[in-house]
Design a protein around this motif. Structure first.
Motif, PDB file in Angstrom:
ATOM      1  N   ILE A  23      25.429  22.294 -15.337  1.00  0.00           N
ATOM      2  CA  ILE A  23      26.895  22.922 -15.483  1.00  0.00           C
ATOM      3  C   ILE A  23      27.477  22.717 -14.108  1.00  0.00           C
ATOM      4  CG2 ILE A  23      27.843  25.073 -15.863  1.00  0.00           C
ATOM      5  CD1 ILE A  23      25.674  25.935 -17.770  1.00  0.00           C
ATOM      6  N   MET A  24      26.919  23.027 -12.977  1.00  0.00           N
ATOM      7  CA  MET A  24      27.512  22.943 -11.730  1.00  0.00           C
ATOM      8  C   MET A  24      27.848  21.753 -11.469  1.00  0.00           C
ATOM      9  SD  MET A  24      25.733  24.156  -8.050  1.00  0.00           S
ATOM     10  CE  MET A  24      25.082  22.728  -7.723  1.00  0.00           C
ATOM     11  N   GLU A  25      27.214  20.705 -11.593  1.00  0.00           N
ATOM     12  CA  GLU A  25      27.390  19.385 -11.390  1.00  0.00           C
ATOM     13  C   GLU A  25      28.913  18.901 -12.085  1.00  0.00           C
ATOM     14  OE1 GLU A  25      25.965  17.532  -8.962  1.00  0.00           O
ATOM     15  OE2 GLU A  25      24.063  18.386  -8.712  1.00  0.00           O
ATOM     16  N   VAL A  26      28.792  19.214 -13.274  1.00  0.00           N
ATOM     17  CA  VAL A  26      30.161  18.751 -14.043  1.00  0.00           C
ATOM     18  C   VAL A  26      31.239  19.753 -13.632  1.00  0.00           C
ATOM     19  CG1 VAL A  26      31.427  19.086 -16.373  1.00  0.00           C
ATOM     20  CG2 VAL A  26      28.971  18.334 -16.153  1.00  0.00           C
ATOM     21  N   GLN A  27      31.227  20.964 -13.229  1.00  0.00           N
ATOM     22  CA  GLN A  27      32.213  21.823 -12.558  1.00  0.00           C
ATOM     23  C   GLN A  27      32.589  21.315 -11.271  1.00  0.00           C
ATOM     24  OE1 GLN A  27      31.160  26.073 -12.806  1.00  0.00           O
ATOM     25  NE2 GLN A  27      31.375  26.045 -15.007  1.00  0.00           N
ATOM     26  N   MET A  28      31.674  20.983 -10.372  1.00  0.00           N
ATOM     27  CA  MET A  28      32.331  20.316  -9.087  1.00  0.00           C
ATOM     28  C   MET A  28      32.762  19.109  -9.021  1.00  0.00           C
ATOM     29  SD  MET A  28      29.035  21.846  -6.610  1.00  0.00           S
ATOM     30  CE  MET A  28      28.938  23.453  -6.185  1.00  0.00           C
ATOM     31  N   GLY A  29      32.293  18.243 -10.086  1.00  0.00           N
ATOM     32  CA  GLY A  29      32.748  16.978 -10.448  1.00  0.00           C
ATOM     33  C   GLY A  29      34.351  16.814 -10.725  1.00  0.00           C
TER      34      GLY A  29
END
Length: 210
Positions: free
Chosen positions: A83-89
């Motif tokens: 979830i964090m990787e997608v949001q930061m992406g």
């Protein structure tokens, strides 16, 4: 007269004998009509169905309630990390100033969205409830990154991608070797090469930031 009386007595005796035989035959006929033994046998046959029904319920399949501690720990961490990787992406696609960093962010959104979907499918299959949001530590990282712009954002984002993917690779390899649930282990093992590629691209993007 004597002969007539004897004849009457003989006839009476014969009638009485026939009546007795008829009563005995009727009684015998009635008794053969009783089907209690057959009925009880039918009941016994029906009762034997129950054990087979109850044993078919136990499939031995792993479910969310009997996953190992290692599997649960990994699944939760992988869900939150994805979830964090997608949001930061998504942040990188708008806040980054460097083209390489923007491209890195787009790749993270695509690849981690796919991995997140696969993890959700696994969780649905085994009946396990995954986290649907970030924990306090990851939420702080996201909020801090969101506040940055330009080169400051580029440096912070690429630093995070390098450190996080090193950690992710170690966790995914651990699950692939020490996990108990076969399909989750397979998911972890096949995702490692993607994470290693992300790490390499993150290091490249970090080097490109001036």
């Amino acid at each position: 007269m004597k002969n007539s009386i004897l004849s009457l007595l003989v006839v009476a005796a014969l009638v009485a004998c026939k009546k007795s035989e008829t009563t005995t035959m009727d009684t015998a006929g009635d008794s053969t009509a009783i089907t209690t033994p057959n009925d009880s046998a039918a009941l016994n046959t029906d009762s034997t169905v129950m054990p087979s029904d109850s044993t078919s319920a136990g499939t031995g399949k792993t479910t969310g309630t009997n996953l190992s501690t290692q599997d649960k720990k990994f699944a939760d961490a992988a869900a939150r990390g994805g979830i964090m990787e997608v949001q930061m992406g998504h942040l990188a696609s708008t806040n980054a100033s460097n083209a390489a960093v923007k491209s890195l962010g787009a790749m993270m959104v695509k690849d981690h969205s796919k991995a997140n979907d696969e993890l959700k499918q696994w969780a649905s299959a085994v009946g396990y409830t995954l986290p649907t949001g970030l924990d306090a530590d990851k939420q702080k990282k996201y909020d801090d990154l969101k506040a940055k712009k330009g080169v400051d954002f580029d440096r912070a984002y690429t630093d995070l991608m390098v450190s996080d993917h090193k950690k992710d690779i170690a966790e995914f390899k651990e699950e692939a070797s020490k996990g108990s649930e076969a399909s989750l282990k397979a998911f972890a093992g096949k995702t490692v090469p993607t994470l290693e590629h992300h790490l390499m691209e993150s290091e490249k993007a970090k080097s490109a930031v001036k």
